[in-house]
Design a protein around this motif. Structure first.
Motif, PDB file in Angstrom:
ATOM      1  N   ALA A 199       0.809  -1.223   0.000  1.00  0.00           N
ATOM      2  CA  ALA A 199       0.000   0.000   0.000  1.00  0.00           C
ATOM      3  C   ALA A 199       0.840   1.269   0.000  1.00  0.00           C
ATOM      4  O   ALA A 199       0.326   2.357  -0.277  1.00  0.00           O
ATOM      5  N   ALA A 200       2.131   1.172   0.327  1.00  0.00           N
ATOM      6  CA  ALA A 200       3.062   2.304   0.265  1.00  0.00           C
ATOM      7  C   ALA A 200       2.560   3.537   1.010  1.00  0.00           C
ATOM      8  O   ALA A 200       2.569   4.655   0.483  1.00  0.00           O
ATOM      9  N   GLY A 201       2.097   3.329   2.238  1.00  0.00           N
ATOM     10  CA  GLY A 201       1.714   4.458   3.076  1.00  0.00           C
ATOM     11  C   GLY A 201       0.306   4.957   2.911  1.00  0.00           C
ATOM     12  O   GLY A 201      -0.107   5.911   3.564  1.00  0.00           O
ATOM     13  N   ASP A 202      -0.485   4.318   2.054  1.00  0.00           N
ATOM     14  CA  ASP A 202      -1.857   4.749   1.763  1.00  0.00           C
ATOM     15  C   ASP A 202      -2.831   3.812   2.466  1.00  0.00           C
ATOM     16  O   ASP A 202      -3.001   2.659   2.070  1.00  0.00           O
ATOM     17  N   ALA A 203      -3.480   4.294   3.528  1.00  0.00           N
ATOM     18  CA  ALA A 203      -4.392   3.449   4.301  1.00  0.00           C
ATOM     19  C   ALA A 203      -5.597   3.028   3.481  1.00  0.00           C
ATOM     20  O   ALA A 203      -6.123   1.922   3.664  1.00  0.00           O
ATOM     21  N   ARG A 204      -6.037   3.884   2.571  1.00  0.00           N
ATOM     22  CA  ARG A 204      -7.187   3.534   1.748  1.00  0.00           C
ATOM     23  C   ARG A 204      -6.881   2.315   0.882  1.00  0.00           C
ATOM     24  O   ARG A 204      -7.688   1.396   0.752  1.00  0.00           O
ATOM     25  N   VAL A 205      -5.688   2.278   0.303  1.00  0.00           N
ATOM     26  CA  VAL A 205      -5.276   1.132  -0.506  1.00  0.00           C
ATOM     27  C   VAL A 205      -5.104  -0.102   0.369  1.00  0.00           C
ATOM     28  O   VAL A 205      -5.536  -1.202   0.006  1.00  0.00           O
ATOM     29  N   ALA A 206      -4.484   0.072   1.545  1.00  0.00           N
ATOM     30  CA  ALA A 206      -4.255  -1.066   2.443  1.00  0.00           C
ATOM     31  C   ALA A 206      -5.569  -1.718   2.848  1.00  0.00           C
ATOM     32  O   ALA A 206      -5.703  -2.949   2.824  1.00  0.00           O
ATOM     33  N   ILE A 207      -6.543  -0.914   3.214  1.00  0.00           N
ATOM     34  CA  ILE A 207      -7.842  -1.449   3.622  1.00  0.00           C
ATOM     35  C   ILE A 207      -8.542  -2.109   2.433  1.00  0.00           C
ATOM     36  O   ILE A 207      -9.203  -3.143   2.579  1.00  0.00           O
ATOM     37  N   GLY A 208      -8.348  -1.546   1.241  1.00  0.00           N
ATOM     38  CA  GLY A 208      -8.930  -2.149   0.046  1.00  0.00           C
ATOM     39  C   GLY A 208      -8.358  -3.534  -0.238  1.00  0.00           C
ATOM     40  O   GLY A 208      -9.084  -4.465  -0.624  1.00  0.00           O
ATOM     41  N   ILE A 209      -7.052  -3.692  -0.042  1.00  0.00           N
ATOM     42  CA  ILE A 209      -6.411  -4.994  -0.245  1.00  0.00           C
ATOM     43  C   ILE A 209      -6.920  -5.992   0.801  1.00  0.00           C
ATOM     44  O   ILE A 209      -7.255  -7.139   0.475  1.00  0.00           O
ATOM     45  N   LEU A 210      -6.975  -5.557   2.056  1.00  0.00           N
ATOM     46  CA  LEU A 210      -7.479  -6.429   3.121  1.00  0.00           C
ATOM     47  C   LEU A 210      -8.917  -6.849   2.835  1.00  0.00           C
ATOM     48  O   LEU A 210      -9.277  -8.031   3.021  1.00  0.00           O
ATOM     49  N   ARG A 211      -9.731  -5.929   2.395  1.00  0.00           N
ATOM     50  CA  ARG A 211     -11.138  -6.231   2.090  1.00  0.00           C
ATOM     51  C   ARG A 211     -11.243  -7.289   0.992  1.00  0.00           C
ATOM     52  O   ARG A 211     -12.018  -8.241   1.095  1.00  0.00           O
ATOM     53  N   ASN A 212     -10.444  -7.136  -0.060  1.00  0.00           N
ATOM     54  CA  ASN A 212     -10.483  -8.104  -1.153  1.00  0.00           C
ATOM     55  C   ASN A 212      -9.954  -9.472  -0.728  1.00  0.00           C
ATOM     56  O   ASN A 212     -10.483 -10.507  -1.139  1.00  0.00           O
ATOM     57  N   ALA A 213      -8.921  -9.485   0.118  1.00  0.00           N
ATOM     58  CA  ALA A 213      -8.376 -10.750   0.599  1.00  0.00           C
ATOM     59  C   ALA A 213      -9.394 -11.473   1.485  1.00  0.00           C
ATOM     60  O   ALA A 213      -9.562 -12.699   1.392  1.00  0.00           O
ATOM     61  N   ALA A 214     -10.091 -10.721   2.345  1.00  0.00           N
ATOM     62  CA  ALA A 214     -11.108 -11.321   3.202  1.00  0.00           C
ATOM     63  C   ALA A 214     -12.277 -11.848   2.380  1.00  0.00           C
ATOM     64  O   ALA A 214     -12.826 -12.925   2.668  1.00  0.00           O
ATOM     65  N   ARG A 215     -12.639 -11.109   1.358  1.00  0.00           N
ATOM     66  CA  ARG A 215     -13.723 -11.553   0.473  1.00  0.00           C
ATOM     67  C   ARG A 215     -13.345 -12.854  -0.220  1.00  0.00           C
ATOM     68  O   ARG A 215     -14.157 -13.786  -0.319  1.00  0.00           O
ATOM     69  N   ARG A 216     -12.099 -12.924  -0.680  1.00  0.00           N
ATOM     70  CA  ARG A 216     -11.616 -14.147  -1.342  1.00  0.00           C
ATOM     71  C   ARG A 216     -11.636 -15.339  -0.386  1.00  0.00           C
ATOM     72  O   ARG A 216     -12.089 -16.433  -0.732  1.00  0.00           O
TER      73      ARG A 216
ATOM     74  N   VAL B 160      -9.730   0.853  -5.553  1.00  0.00           N
ATOM     75  CA  VAL B 160      -9.540   2.232  -5.095  1.00  0.00           C
ATOM     76  C   VAL B 160      -9.507   3.183  -6.294  1.00  0.00           C
ATOM     77  O   VAL B 160     -10.106   4.265  -6.270  1.00  0.00           O
ATOM     78  N   LYS B 161      -8.821   2.771  -7.353  1.00  0.00           N
ATOM     79  CA  LYS B 161      -8.744   3.596  -8.562  1.00  0.00           C
ATOM     80  C   LYS B 161     -10.122   3.764  -9.189  1.00  0.00           C
ATOM     81  O   LYS B 161     -10.490   4.860  -9.629  1.00  0.00           O
ATOM     82  N   ARG B 162     -10.898   2.678  -9.222  1.00  0.00           N
ATOM     83  CA  ARG B 162     -12.232   2.748  -9.818  1.00  0.00           C
ATOM     84  C   ARG B 162     -13.125   3.716  -9.048  1.00  0.00           C
ATOM     85  O   ARG B 162     -13.906   4.467  -9.636  1.00  0.00           O
ATOM     86  N   LYS B 163     -13.009   3.705  -7.724  1.00  0.00           N
ATOM     87  CA  LYS B 163     -13.794   4.638  -6.919  1.00  0.00           C
ATOM     88  C   LYS B 163     -13.397   6.084  -7.216  1.00  0.00           C
ATOM     89  O   LYS B 163     -14.256   6.972  -7.248  1.00  0.00           O
ATOM     90  N   ALA B 164     -12.097   6.314  -7.422  1.00  0.00           N
ATOM     91  CA  ALA B 164     -11.632   7.666  -7.753  1.00  0.00           C
ATOM     92  C   ALA B 164     -12.173   8.106  -9.105  1.00  0.00           C
ATOM     93  O   ALA B 164     -12.594   9.255  -9.277  1.00  0.00           O
ATOM     94  N   VAL B 165     -12.186   7.192 -10.075  1.00  0.00           N
ATOM     95  CA  VAL B 165     -12.728   7.514 -11.402  1.00  0.00           C
ATOM     96  C   VAL B 165     -14.216   7.828 -11.302  1.00  0.00           C
ATOM     97  O   VAL B 165     -14.710   8.769 -11.940  1.00  0.00           O
ATOM     98  N   ASP B 166     -14.923   7.069 -10.480  1.00  0.00           N
ATOM     99  CA  ASP B 166     -16.364   7.291 -10.333  1.00  0.00           C
ATOM    100  C   ASP B 166     -16.674   8.658  -9.749  1.00  0.00           C
ATOM    101  O   ASP B 166     -17.775   9.187  -9.954  1.00  0.00           O
ATOM    102  N   LYS B 167     -15.735   9.239  -8.995  1.00  0.00           N
ATOM    103  CA  LYS B 167     -15.961  10.552  -8.382  1.00  0.00           C
ATOM    104  C   LYS B 167     -15.715  11.706  -9.348  1.00  0.00           C
ATOM    105  O   LYS B 167     -16.081  12.844  -9.049  1.00  0.00           O
ATOM    106  N   LEU B 168     -15.070  11.441 -10.466  1.00  0.00           N
ATOM    107  CA  LEU B 168     -14.763  12.515 -11.399  1.00  0.00           C
ATOM    108  C   LEU B 168     -16.042  13.163 -11.919  1.00  0.00           C
ATOM    109  O   LEU B 168     -17.004  12.478 -12.258  1.00  0.00           O
ATOM    110  N   HIS B 169     -16.052  14.484 -11.982  1.00  0.00           N
ATOM    111  CA  HIS B 169     -17.207  15.136 -12.596  1.00  0.00           C
ATOM    112  C   HIS B 169     -17.018  15.149 -14.118  1.00  0.00           C
ATOM    113  O   HIS B 169     -15.948  14.773 -14.625  1.00  0.00           O
ATOM    114  N   PRO B 170     -18.037  15.517 -14.880  1.00  0.00           N
ATOM    115  CA  PRO B 170     -18.009  15.314 -16.333  1.00  0.00           C
ATOM    116  C   PRO B 170     -16.772  15.845 -17.053  1.00  0.00           C
ATOM    117  O   PRO B 170     -16.233  15.177 -17.940  1.00  0.00           O
ATOM    118  N   HIS B 171     -16.291  17.021 -16.698  1.00  0.00           N
ATOM    119  CA  HIS B 171     -15.132  17.577 -17.399  1.00  0.00           C
ATOM    120  C   HIS B 171     -13.863  16.790 -17.075  1.00  0.00           C
ATOM    121  O   HIS B 171     -13.028  16.544 -17.954  1.00  0.00           O
TER     122      HIS B 171
END
Length: 333
Positions: free
Chosen positions: A217-234, A259-270
């Protein structure tokens, strides 16, 4: 395997926070002026994505509500509510004054007058991603409303202050600056241990697997939690009792992609238009990118605004900016 799925969401607000005691103390001290019926300075939280800025702002305001019986609060993500009208609407929504507001017909001036005339209990407004505001004059509106107090959040101070009108900048220069740095590996491991303890069955994952997640995750808690969530789901899908190294390795790209997909989803139209152009065409110079952008959208923004959009997308790992001045290029991440 998963006992409480809420804990594995990156927006989960814990009862206690780890490794941000100094930041909590600084923000708490700032807002404590309200308990003495004084006016606090505006607080400005900055730092990279995934370092706890939003969590600490919400956590600290919640603690303030434990001390003050009469205090209103509202959280606004300016990436979603990025213009003046939508921001004012959300502020009024926080105090229940939007029941007779019609977004298509109620004038902006009426919303502004309602905000300016607010005379209720102290009202703390958290403006997250504040550098995404298209019209920063709303900060001037709020600064000059005595009962409304701002907590501002952005990645970089320069990204915000460079775009402010002088009348806004001069008022916010005295704001309390609270800087967040990336988590160290050991700090992320501790945060993940808490999430695992609260959200997973006992013994579901070992410290070595958590360290592997934290390193990825390289210091990013959002990424770390995302990895943990996917591992637990698996693990849950396979009816496994524990999360293995193999599961963690396979979950790293999935967690990052989520995490990247969530960021893309937040983008406004422009912003989304710019992202699609780079995704379809690859690396482009600012001039070529802006030309394609103006062909793709109606009522295109200025070059300066587009440059700000791209800076924000760079912070969130959606685009890569390389070079400076005339040699600068943008490409998709």
């Amino acid at each position: 395997m998963i006992r409480d799925a809420r804990v594995l969401q990156d927006d989960f607000l814990p009862q206690e926070v780890q490794h941000r005691e100094a930041e909590v103390t600084q923000l708490s001290t700032t807002l404590a002026a309200l308990t003495r019926d004084e006016i606090p300075e505006t607080a400005f939280l900055s730092g990279p994505s995934g370092v706890g800025k939003t969590c600490i702002a919400k956590f600290t305001v919640d603690r303030l509500r434990e001390e003050l019986i009469d205090v209103n609060h509202q959280y606004i993500n300016c990436w979603e509510d990025y213009n003046r009208y939508r921001t004012l609407y959300r502020i009024l929504e926080g105090i229940g004054q939007t029941l007779d507001v019609h977004r298509q017909s109620t004038p902006l001036d009426e919303l502004l007058e309602r905000v300016r005339s607010y005379d209720g209990p102290p009202y703390v407004v958290i403006l997250d991603e504040v550098d995404q505001l298209e019209d920063t004059s709303v900060l001037y509106d709020l600064y000059n409303t005595p009962r409304i107090h701002m907590v501002l959040i952005a990645n970089e101070e320069d990204d915000l202050f460079a775009e402010l009108e002088e009348r806004v900048r001069s008022r916010l220069l005295s704001s309390v600056r609270i800087r967040f740095e990336r988590y160290h590996l050991e700090e992320l491991v501790t945060i993940l241990e808490d999430r695992a303890q609260w959200g997973l069955s006992e013994g579901a994952i070992g410290k070595q697997q958590l360290a592997l997640i934290a390193d990825a995750a390289a210091g990013d808690a959002r990424v770390a939690i995302g990895i943990l969530r996917n591992a637990a789901r698996r693990a849950q899908q396979e009816n496994a009792d524990t999360i293995t190294f193999e599961m963690v390795h396979e979950s790293v790209p999935r967690g990052k992609a989520e995490v990247k997909r969530k960021a893309v989803d937040k983008l406004h139209p422009h912003q989304h238009a710019l992202y699609e152009i780079l995704r379809d065409e690859g690396e482009l110079s600012p001039g070529d990118l802006y030309e394609r952008y103006t062909e793709k959208v109606e009522n295109p923004k200025t070059k300066r605004t587009v440059r700000n959009y791209l800076t924000k997308m760079d912070h969130y790992g959606l685009v890569i900016a390389e070079g400076t001045n005339r040699g600068r290029t943008y490409r998709p991440q």
